[in-house]
Enzyme design. Structure first.
Site, PDB file in Angstrom:
ATOM      1  N   CYS A 186       1.047  -1.355   0.052  1.00 58.77           N
ATOM      2  CA  CYS A 186       0.000  -0.039  -0.048  1.00 58.77           C
ATOM      3  C   CYS A 186       0.930   1.411   0.092  1.00 58.77           C
ATOM      4  CB  CYS A 186      -0.771   0.087   1.148  1.00 58.77           C
ATOM      5  SG  CYS A 186      -2.014   1.429   1.262  1.00 58.77           S
ATOM      6  N   HIS A 234      -9.241  -3.429  -2.593  1.00 62.09           N
ATOM      7  CA  HIS A 234      -8.253  -2.558  -1.677  1.00 62.09           C
ATOM      8  C   HIS A 234      -8.506  -1.093  -1.830  1.00 62.09           C
ATOM      9  CE1 HIS A 234      -3.862  -1.737  -0.387  1.00 62.09           C
ATOM     10  NE2 HIS A 234      -4.478  -0.625  -0.422  1.00 62.09           N
ATOM     11  N   GLU A 235      -8.880  -0.426  -2.969  1.00 64.14           N
ATOM     12  CA  GLU A 235      -9.343   1.107  -3.102  1.00 64.14           C
ATOM     13  C   GLU A 235     -10.649   1.181  -2.444  1.00 64.14           C
ATOM     14  OE1 GLU A 235      -6.977   2.947  -3.744  1.00 64.14           O
ATOM     15  OE2 GLU A 235      -5.636   1.402  -4.461  1.00 64.14           O
ATOM     16  N   HIS A 258     -10.233   1.566   1.309  1.00 65.61           N
ATOM     17  CA  HIS A 258      -9.733   2.715   1.856  1.00 65.61           C
ATOM     18  C   HIS A 258     -10.933   3.869   2.052  1.00 65.61           C
ATOM     19  CE1 HIS A 258      -5.476   2.773   1.670  1.00 65.61           C
ATOM     20  NE2 HIS A 258      -5.225   2.355   0.557  1.00 65.61           N
TER      21      HIS A 258
END
Length: 227
Positions: free
Chosen positions: A126, A168-169, A172
């Site tokens: 990351c 993953h995004e 966030h």
């Protein structure tokens, strides 16, 4: 109680960021903005400012380099992310990861849900946790629902490595870092990864560091690109 810049309207915050030339500073783990649920985008940035911000995210992602970047990673708590992956990897890695090229895309207000029960574990990094990687088991296929930068609906199924980037995004934007989902016994510095655990699959790392993988088919790969 946040700093004055934390309390500033989002448009003002973005204008301040864009006042400097070049890639935007990337916020690192420990900053509260990475642990807040991002605000849904609902016109807080007028179209030209949104376009400039998206372009700055693209420039920053490519310069890092990474294959994805979410607005909170540059200190802006809006549900906006960008992804792009040219996938310049050997065939054995491409096959193991299901990593195929992805064009530049803007995701506005994205959410995802698993398609099927398949999971795969890979080392993941990351941009907001520089210098470290860890094995994360993620859904191998997800359905993404979002809008693009022009407000058009996105409803698409992603598989393999693109599915990992999407997860993953989007995480966030929910205040979740990949470490929250990682097998912490797998945590390795970039140096250790290069010297010890750079194999196509993570079985040796699992045996050497003492962590499990999701089923006999749950394989991973060498150091993953940061997102």
């Amino acid at each position: 109680m946040g700093t004055p810049i934390d309390r500033a309207p989002l448009a003002e915050r973005v204008e301040e960021l864009l006042a400097a030339e070049g890639p935007l500073p990337i916020v690192e783990a420990g900053d509260p903005v990475l642990r807040r649920v991002a605000e849904p985008f609902d016109g807080q940035l007028e179209p030209s400012l949104l376009g400039r911000f998206v372009e700055a995210l693209r420039v920053t992602m490519q310069a890092a380099p990474g294959v994805g970047l979410a607005a909170p990673q540059v200190g802006v708590g809006l549900r906006i992310a960008v992804i792009e992956d040219p996938a310049p990897v050997p065939d054995e890695v491409r096959v193991a990861r299901g990593r195929v090229p992805q064009p530049f895309r803007v995701l506005v207000n994205p959410s995802y849900e698993a398609v099927g029960a398949g999971r795969a574990a890979f080392f993941e990094g990351c941009l907001s946790v520089p210098g470290w990687q860890a094995v994360v088991a993620r859904h191998t296929e997800v359905r993404l629902v979002a809008r693009d930068a022009f407000g058009r609906a996105v409803d698409e199924v992603f598989a393999g490595w693109p599915a990992r980037i999407v997860q993953h995004e989007t995480d966030h934007l929910d205040g979740t870092l990949y470490l929250d989902r990682a097998e912490l016994r797998s945590l390795a510095s970039n140096r250790a990864m290069a010297e010890l655990w750079g194999q196509v699959t993570p079985e040796r790392a699992a045996a050497g560091l003492g962590f499990g993988l999701p089923g006999s088919a749950g394989s991973g790969g060498p150091a993953g690109p940061a997102v």
